[in-house]
Design an enzyme around this catalytic site. Structure first.
Site, short mmCIF file in Angstrom:
data_model
loop_
_atom_site.label_atom_id
_atom_site.label_comp_id
_atom_site.label_asym_id
_atom_site.label_seq_id
_atom_site.Cartn_x
_atom_site.Cartn_y
_atom_site.Cartn_z
N LYS A 82 0.85 -1.19 0.00
CA LYS A 82 0.00 0.00 0.00
C LYS A 82 0.89 1.24 0.00
O LYS A 82 1.94 1.25 0.65
CB LYS A 82 -0.89 -0.02 1.25
CG LYS A 82 -1.91 1.10 1.30
CD LYS A 82 -2.75 1.02 2.58
CE LYS A 82 -3.90 2.01 2.55
NZ LYS A 82 -4.74 1.93 3.76
N SER A 157 -9.72 1.55 2.68
CA SER A 157 -8.92 2.35 1.81
C SER A 157 -7.82 1.59 1.07
O SER A 157 -7.28 2.12 0.10
CB SER A 157 -8.26 3.48 2.62
OG SER A 157 -7.31 2.95 3.52
N SER A 181 -9.89 -0.41 6.76
CA SER A 181 -9.18 -0.33 5.49
C SER A 181 -8.46 -1.58 5.01
O SER A 181 -8.08 -1.65 3.84
CB SER A 181 -8.18 0.82 5.52
OG SER A 181 -8.85 2.04 5.58
#
Lengths: 473, 102
Positions: A82, A157, A181
């Site tokens: 990420k 997310s 997330s």
């Protein structure tokens, strides 16, 4: 099956037997990215040449001795990170345009550990900017799409991490979980996603969202892979004073344990208004499977659930406004007008709840309610070993459906944020498909009991094997 | 349902100034509506009596975490590394806007 769809366990088996090389595996993922990522937009940055170099290095180690996996448990495994994970000499944007050209001079602790474990970093995955979002649509670079249906969100997310792994662009991807997330993209993409206990994994070098909530997790195809990765990432770090010294266990060794007679609770407050009928049915089917496996199911109560989201949306923006104050365009990045709409909203909200005259009414009040919510979880865990709950009240929603209504978007995390308020660990596992779209449940445990989540998750996975269903893309 | 406007335009501008966020008039209007809706929602905490509840700041019962007061070369950056992302530099230093005489 294509090698890019292998589990980590299967891939390590193949590498040991020399069925394929780490270079072939890495190239298969890079090829896959080239072929389909235009449709998905799961990656923001690809680090092709370094990935290939590292894969060759892994092959040299494997040729020397298959014992190499003892000290490097992820040797030759291609992964995505990420873009909140700080990576030395590799662009790190947090999904935000304000730092679109930031090249960090250091690695996050978790990144260093993954590299030392032999993982091959393919690149950085798309996300809601700064981790602010539940759909991936708040990325300043454009939304990621769900591989199971390109018109739907992959969950956020950690949207790129979910989509990349589900579509065979990598074999594992990392995420952060401040309110949903890791678990939501795992749920919406038919994957296993861990939100560890607060402090189980070091936050050092992870671009901070809300420092008393942020947890550093990862997404995998199976429960075994997830347990294996946590053995690498977990542990005390002198650079993160809130990281725990509680010993890291051999998590994968708990997977064969039966769950007969284990007490599993489900919070009655989660099964009320606002949940899709089809999701509720899926959850009751899930309960039946656990009963079949011999677990004792029991309704429990988390009485302050109704207040958890309000508590979360005071404390988290407060911490966000403070953490994002450092982006001043002086040491790195651009000017503050470059923040996206959601970051601006949260900075504004947090500045308001922390400002003179409102601190007591909002921040302090929420910090008190946080204690009540934590106590709810403690009381529930005095009655049961773990709890289960649907991960999301709805199936993956359409891109654009909630983007103009921030409050509605916030409420899509209603079953997940309370877990972060209490700091307990939770694992999303796939629980089936509704209208061809993946849904998941989360297994929630007491502080630092990740092994229980894996034990329960593995029993369910062995029985259902939903992870074998791949998207058509 | 008519949306409650809890935050005035002046309040929005004041918060933006505190947060050092330059906002356009369009953003001010949008945030006034959206943040009012969120503030209306978070006001529901007023329904709980918390008179006898202590606030909580951390969750995992850590107490007094100290670290050794030693210099770590592992974490030190060279001047060049530390300043390489800055847009404005002079003689190896990072240039900022003047903070006095504003």
């Amino acid at each position: 099956m294509e090698i890019y769809y292998l589990t980590i366990k299967e891939a390590i088996g193949g590498l040991k037997k020399k069925s394929f090389s780490a270079l072939e595996l890495t190239k298969a993922c890079l090829q896959r990215i080239k072929l389909i990522d235009k449709k998905l937009f799961a990656f923001l940055t690809i680090d092709e040449s370094r990935a290939i170099e590292k894969a060759k290095e892994a092959d040299r180690l494997i040729r020397k001795s298959t014992e190499a996996f003892r000290t490097k448990p992820l040797l030759g495994i291609p992964i995505g990170l990420k873009d909140l994970f700080t990576t030395k000499d590799l662009r790190t944007t947090a999904g935000a345009k304000i730092i679109k050209d930031y090249i960090p001079p250091f690695d996050a602790t978790v990144v260093r550990k993954l590299k030392e474990a032999g993982a091959i970093i393919l690149g950085k995955t798309n996300e809601d900017a700064w981790g602010h979002g539940s759909s991936g649509e708040n990325s300043d670079y454009g939304p990621t799409r769900n591989p199971y249906n390109l018109d739907r969100v992959p969950g956020g997310s950690s949207s790129g991490s979910g989509a990349a792994l589900a579509s065979g662009e990598c074999l594992m991807a990392t995420g952060t979980d401040t309110g949903s997330s890791v678990r939501l993209p795992a749920a919406f993409c038919n994957l296993v996603g861990l939100k560890p206990t607060y402090g189980r994994v070091s936050r050092y070098g992870i671009i901070a969202m809300a420092s008393s909530f942020d947890t550093i997790g990862h997404i995998t195809r199976t429960v075994y892979d997830n347990a294996l990765a946590l053995e690498v990432t977990a542990g005390n770090d002198p650079y993160d004073a809130t990281s725990s010294s509680i010993p890291v266990l051999n998590y994968a060794s708990f997977l064969e344990k039966k769950i007969k007679s284990l007490k599993i609770g489900f919070p009655k407050e989660y099964l009320v208004e606002g949940i899709d009928k089809s999701v509720e049915e899926n959850f009751y089917d899930t309960i039946k499977i656990f009963e079949k496996l011999g677990a004792k199911l029991k309704k429990v109560s988390l009485p302050h659930t109704e207040y958890a989201m309000a508590c979360y949306y005071i404390l988290v923006p407060s911490e966000v406004s403070s953490n994002l104050a450092r982006f001043d365009g002086i040491r790195y990045g651009g000017e503050r007008n470059l923040f996206g709409a959601e970051a601006k909203r949260r900075i504004m909200l947090g500045t308001y709840t922390l400002s003179a005259g409102y601190y007591d009414a909002y921040y302090l009040k929420a910090a008190k309610v946080r204690r009540l919510i934590k106590q709810d979880f403690e009381r529930a865990f005095a009655e049961v070993d773990v709890m289960i709950a649907p991960s999301s009240p709805s199936i993956p929603f359409k891109i654009g459906e909630k983007i103009d209504n921030p409050l509605q978007m916030y409420l899509s995390d209603v079953f997940m944020c309370p877990v972060n308020v209490a700091g307990v660990p939770a694992l999303n596992i796939p629980s089936g498909f509704i209208e061809g779209l993946p849904v998941g449940i989360q297994i929630i445990g007491p502080h630092f009991k990740e092994e229980l989540l894996y034990q329960v998750g593995s029993a369910f996975e062995q029985e259902t094997k939903f992870y074998q269903i791949k998207p058509e893309i | 349902m008519k949306k409650k406007i809890i935050l005035t335009e002046d309040e929005i501008k004041h918060i933006a100034r505190l947060a050092n966020l330059p906002l356009t008039q369009e953003e001010i209007n949008k945030f006034q509506e959206q943040l009012s809706e969120v503030v209306d929602y978070i006001n529901k905490l007023n329904k709980i009596n918390t008179d006898k509840v202590e606030p909580i700041a951390q969750l995992t019962d850590l107490v007094k975490v100290y670290k050794k007061d030693i210099q770590s070369s592992e974490r030190s950056l060279t001047q060049e590394e530390a300043s390489k992302n800055a847009k404005a530099k002079k003689n190896g230093f990072i240039k900022t806007k003047s903070i006095f005489n504003l």
